[in-house]
Write an enzyme that holds these catalytic residues in place. Structure first.
Site, PDB file in Angstrom:
ATOM      1  N   HIS A 473       0.834  -1.207   0.000  1.00 35.64           N
ATOM      2  CA  HIS A 473       0.000   0.000   0.000  1.00 35.64           C
ATOM      3  C   HIS A 473       0.869   1.257   0.000  1.00 35.64           C
ATOM      4  CE1 HIS A 473      -3.642   2.364   1.309  1.00 35.64           C
ATOM      5  NE2 HIS A 473      -2.678   3.173   1.753  1.00 35.64           N
ATOM      6  N   GLU A 474       1.786   1.321   0.962  1.00 34.64           N
ATOM      7  CA  GLU A 474       2.629   2.522   1.057  1.00 34.64           C
ATOM      8  C   GLU A 474       3.527   2.662  -0.171  1.00 34.64           C
ATOM      9  OE1 GLU A 474       1.782   4.691   3.046  1.00 34.64           O
ATOM     10  OE2 GLU A 474       0.549   3.433   4.334  1.00 34.64           O
ATOM     11  N   HIS A 477       1.721   4.489  -2.873  1.00 33.74           N
ATOM     12  CA  HIS A 477       1.825   5.951  -2.718  1.00 33.74           C
ATOM     13  C   HIS A 477       3.180   6.430  -3.224  1.00 33.74           C
ATOM     14  CE1 HIS A 477      -1.836   6.834  -0.589  1.00 33.74           C
ATOM     15  NE2 HIS A 477      -1.547   6.073   0.453  1.00 33.74           N
ATOM     16  N   HIS A 480       3.371   6.663  -6.939  1.00 31.62           N
ATOM     17  CA  HIS A 480       2.629   7.834  -7.418  1.00 31.62           C
ATOM     18  C   HIS A 480       3.534   9.071  -7.368  1.00 31.62           C
ATOM     19  CE1 HIS A 480      -1.705   9.710  -7.373  1.00 31.62           C
ATOM     20  NE2 HIS A 480      -1.080   9.890  -8.509  1.00 31.62           N
TER      21      HIS A 480
END
Length: 686
Positions: A473-474, A477, A480
């Protein structure tokens, strides 16, 4: 005189000098940057030249980038190696920064120049990213109070300064409450069921305090194994009670967040009213994909209606199973324990069994392999000064070996480190002119921070499957931020991305943790070296949506509470925040915590983070991410062609265009909720 020439926070070439930064560097560096910033603003604001991108927008951006870069280092260290000296320096500089940005956001001269730039002939010649930055700036000035009368401006600025202090204090109270708590157990017989590695970590924690026995804290890797596995029900209750009453009236009065909640909500409401909004929720949505609070509530109510029958079914099953275990009156501190026992019986495996197959090095190698396969990049460990021995540094390069992104990784829980997991920006990609007049690109750098169990007893760190999902998940980010191809600072990476779309890449990456072709290559039993058996993986898949209904309505509960708190709730009325969350639970919850639970006091996402009137973003982004991932399911989950499309239409574009436009460009249509329901096993056939 302060030695600014050697202040590590004022070095803007290369990476941050974390091995040199000390608390004493903070105020001189920030004061200097604020002074030069005010001078730059004054020069730009008073210039008689017609504003252009080159003579106005770019120099303003250059000034802000330096200040942001220095402050990000200070804020990061304050979160991961907090100390009394650093906290004091941080808190001394915070009001000055708030004051500066409040003045900046209210400067009518700058606002007028951005309006003039928007209406000039040059605007049509700017690239898409630059046009979006100008439009974002105009909205930012409106939200900063630039259109207010002088008296209202002063009040709005005062509100922003107060909010900055109070929200920081909220987070500090939470951190201090966690750091203050410890519970020692002398007799190992009281810890039956607690996994061996958690026992060993507790023993080492006690020993490092010069004590015998086992030390338990409210840090998640210490607290959760007791709740999940310990047969000692009174001990589970003791730790649950301590965790559920953090920063409340049940502890030290000076660490009680209750009055801060009222202050924060009152000030936010007043700020929104000053700007002409009915409430803070309306103001918050001005920079999000959703149009109005009613639309968000409608989305959440619809999702709750679809999920609640599954949640009730989950709860009934759990209650019946608890009775079989001799727990006739299942309480909140029993839920994780009974759930784990039920899962072990239903699917014949435990989290602890799975954890042995996920040593840190193997997990990271597996994560990097996914990224390398679908995006065609390469990830390797590199060297850079770090803030703690736990932290490491990595580089992402393209197929030609050129660095396109870098990141710091700080994975383990420890004292004086903020709880949770997050990604933040250290350096943002942008094009700058070098001294030879040639264009060069600044490589983006990210912080990736988690709070997992550290290595114990000479073994590597072992991660639960949930922690593996958090890691992915991290990293989403981080991708991105790091894989952006936007050269203009204001919309590069995650900058300028609507808050309710920011979770799309992170939740998208989670899906790979459920694919055999991914998991088989990222597991290695800590003792035998064997890969995760296919039979065990099949059990995990069978259990994937175990209690998905309960988990979904819990997130909806938090989201509705947040949206109503910042919408219809009157912080000066008779109803309290606690009353409101009980009301929301009446509507959607299937698990009711005890009356003394003080969940709002620890809800730092909305009271100290960026999620105020935006917590629903997690559920909305799940819709986007599940639907985006369904394209990989259609084309092959490790399909490089689809990966390139995802990179170029979503990750690369950053905030340079509306998130919905990026989604449609990738998926070929508007988002559909059905993929989320299918992924969570909440369909008619489930």
């Amino acid at each position: 005189m302060t030695d600014l020439a050697n202040n590590p926070l004022l070095s803007f070439s290369g990476l941050p000098k974390f091995d040199q930064i000390k608390a004493e560097h903070v105020e001189p560096a920030i004061d200097h940057l604020l002074e030069t910033g005010r001078s730059s603003v004054e020069k730009l604001a008073s210039s008689s030249e017609s504003p252009t991108w080159a003579n106005f927008a770019k120099p303003l951006e250059d000034m802000e980038e330096k200040l942001s870069r220095a402050w990000s280092q200070v804020g990061h260290m304050n979160a991961v190696v907090n100390s009394p000296e650093l906290r004091e320096a941080y808190n001394a500089s915070l009001p000055k920064l708030t004051d500066f940005y409040s003045d900046l956001g209210q400067d009518e001269r700058l606002y007028a120049k951005f309006r003039a730039l928007k209406n000039s002939a040059e605007f049509d010649t700017l690239n898409t990213a630059q046009q979006k930055i100008v439009e974002n700036e105009l909205l930012s000035f409106r939200l900063g109070g630039a259109e207010l009368a002088d008296a209202e401006k002063a009040r709005f600025k005062s509100i922003q300064e107060s909010l900055s202090k109070i929200t920081t204090k909220f987070e500090e109270n939470l951190m201090d409450t966690v750091n203050d708590f410890s519970h020692f157990v002398e007799d190992v017989a009281e810890l039956k069921g607690v996994p061996e590695d958690a026992l060993q970590a507790a023993q080492e924690a006690a020993s490092s305090d010069g004590k015998s026995g086992y030390k338990f804290t409210l840090h998640f890797p210490s607290y959760m194994p007791v709740l999940q596995y310990c047969k000692n029900r009174p001990l589970r209750e003791l730790l649950y009670r301590a965790y559920a009453t953090r920063a409340s009236e049940f502890g030290k009065s000076e660490l009680d967040n209750t009055p801060l909640i009222s202050e924060i909500l009152t000030l936010r409401r007043e700020a929104a009213t000053l700007l002409g909004y009915k409430n803070y929720a309306e103001m918050s949505l001005a920079t999000k994909m959703a149009d109005a609070p009613a639309d968000v509530i409608s989305f959440l109510d619809n999702l709750a209606q679809r999920a609640k029958p599954f949640a009730k079914r989950d709860m009934q099953e759990l209650t019946e199973y608890a009775a079989k275990l001799g727990i006739a009156d299942m309480q909140a501190w029993d839920v994780a324990f009974v759930s784990e026992k039920l899962r072990e019986e239903k699917y014949a495996f435990s989290d602890q069994e799975v954890k042995q197959y996920f040593p840190e090095a193997q997990v990271l190698a597996g994560l990097f392999k996914v990224v390398e396969t679908i995006f065609g990049v390469h990830v390797k460990k590199s060297q850079a000064p770090v803030w703690h021995a736990d932290a490491a540094f990595y580089e992402i390069s393209d197929q030609h070996g050129k660095a396109i992104g870098q990141f710091y990784l700080d994975l383990y829980a420890r004292n004086n480190k903020r709880g949770g997991a997050w990604m933040d920006e250290a350096i943002t990609r942008r094009k700058q002119d070098d001294k030879n007049g040639e264009d060069n690109i600044v490589t983006p750098v990210a912080y990736l921070t988690c709070n997992f169990s550290a290595p114990v007893g000479g073994k590597p760190a072992l991660f639960t499957h949930d922690e593996v999902i958090t890691m992915f998940h991290e990293f989403g980010h981080g991708l991105h931020h790091m894989l952006t191809q936007v050269d203009d600072y204001g919309v590069s990476g995650i900058k300028g991305v609507e808050w309710d779309a920011v979770e799309l890449p992170s939740q998208f990456m989670e899906n790979f943790c459920w694919e055999w072709d991914v998991i088989r290559y990222m597991t290695k039993h800590v003792e035998t070296g064997a890969s995760l058996p296919r039979a065990l993986f099949d059990k995990m898949i069978a259990a994937k949506n175990f209690q998905a209904g309960m988990q979904t309505v819990r997130q909806i509960e938090f989201s509705l509470f947040d949206m109503r708190l910042h919408g219809e709730f009157d912080p000066n009325g008779k109803q309290t925040a606690l009353d409101l969350i009980e009301q929301v639970r009446d509507e959607v919850a299937v698990v009711r915590p005890p009356k003394w639970n003080r969940f709002p006091n620890g809800f730092s996402h909305i009271f100290a983070g960026g999620y105020a009137a935006g917590y629903y973003s997690y559920k909305w982004a799940e819709v986007l991410s599940a639907d985006a991932y369904s394209m990989f399911e259609e084309n092959g989950v490790l399909c490089a062609e689809t990966g390139q499309r995802f990179w170029h239409e979503i990750l690369a574009k950053g905030g340079s265009r509306p998130a919905l436009a990026s989604f449609v460009a990738f998926r070929g249509r508007a988002p559909d909720i059905e993929a989320l329901l299918r992924h969570n096993g909440m369909t008619a056939s489930a």
